[in-house]
Design an enzyme around this catalytic site. Sequence first.
Site: not given
Ligand code: PEP
Ligand code: MG
Length: 537
Positions: A186, A293, A427, A450-451, A461, A498
Amino acid sequence: MLKGIGASQGYGIGKAVVIKNESLDYSSVKYSDAENEKKRLHDAVEKYCSQTQALAENLSKNAGEEEAEILKGHLVMLQDPFMLSQMEDNIDSGSVAEAGVATVCNMFIDMFSGVDDELTRQRASDVKDIRDCLLSILLGTETVDISAVAPESVLIAKDFTPSMTSQINKENVAAIITEVGGVTSHSAILARAMGIPAVLSVKGVTDSVSDGEMLIADGFKGKVITDPSEAELKKYRKKNDEYQKEKESLSEYFGKPTVTKSGVLKKVYGNIAKAEDAQNVVQNGGEGIGLFRTEFLFMDREHAPTEDEQFEAYSTVAKALDGKEVIIRTLDIGGDKAVEYLNIDKEENPFLGFRAIRYCLKNTELFKTQLRAILRAAQFGNIKIMLPLVTCVDEIKQAKVLIAECISELESEGKRYRDVPVGIMVETPSAAIISDLLAEEAAFFSIGTNDLTGYTMAVDRGNANVSNLYDPTQPAVLRAIEMTIKNAKKAGIQVGMCGEAAADERLIPQLVEWGLDEFSVSPSSILQTRKNICNCK
Ligand code: PEP
Ligand code: MG
């Protein structure tokens, strides 16, 4: 030179401001005499009150009366003669001022936390705040006032909480450096949203760099040059000038449609974490918001935002986007996103645990408050709801039942609202694998790489030791993405992305070829992403 992960592009040159989370351990403080200890106590209380008063005034001007009221409540509590006299009694019986503060506050904390009523329990966290602030004043370990750092400061901390980042004045901050976190942490997301270069996961940086030391942070290569020579400074100033010029040259893509060379129309959206970021998306040429978010509205505070507070935030975004699409993701907490007051038990595997949609479906009051706020805000724009961490069809069905309940409640209360499409994040590997089935229930997909990368590759991650495997270009991740896009196309629903991979120039041509409709990226990457898509066949 110190090595880390380049998490937000750009070069930051400036002086270090090290923000340490000092310990509040007072076991080595020696008792002088009662008079002196009481003076220390009174001085600390006075300082705390004047700082808190100023902060409350600032908050009521810039944030909201409700936040300011909480701080004013702290003042009232501390000015209660009973609390202070108890602290003095402790000092009279031989305790140092710190112990007086801690003993009395802890007594109140225990008393308040044992009560059944939610409001009284919140008092416990108010007293915790008071205790920690007084102790840090007494121990001389007060933290840096982030909002007031000098121009060209390079901020260094173990990690940045949302409240720390919200104090950042981006005009004065040349770069951010942390000890933990990766590209999708974050701190990284927030740094990119503000367009501040960031190098994360630099081991021991809060100890190895001193306040005021000159530094160069390279957010591309993920390195920090300490004590740079004149030649190095000159070289990086030149690189920075070139980078700034390159960014300016992207302005030709502002307001232009995102069309590939073969004439296929795509959309580039922005990701946001706070309502105020919506303007940032518009100013950077975003065609919509692909990910709001919303958990950031819930973080770094003592209790969940009310329905009206959320309604305010979502309406602000809808209005700022003036009819363009706004995809609001429902609360995605747990895993790496801790929210203390939600009292999620400590879990062995929080990433596989009670989080996101799983938590919301079991805490329906909290979830419905958010859903009602979104439905009410939808009257001001083109809002869609997006569910995070979906793994099976039933989760979408259950969420839709709750949305229907909210709608009939709003109807009977005579409140204005608009029904909205409900889509999901893809995800998890399970969602990608059953994306054909999910597409029957979801109005759209947005791929959260990302996830998805972490869960597919079985890597954490944020763990630097396995970061070589955390790579969205791995064949396993690419197959999951391809399968999801194809199933969305077959079902005729919109599919976007995203996760950070949406801005990855190595992947964009492939994503375009598979037919991805919408790319949602951090506001500072919108124009570059549009340029990369326009250059595709
Ligand atoms: C993701 O997991 O790709 C995502 C966009 O959500 P976050 O990064 O907030 O987990
Ligand atoms: Mg995510």
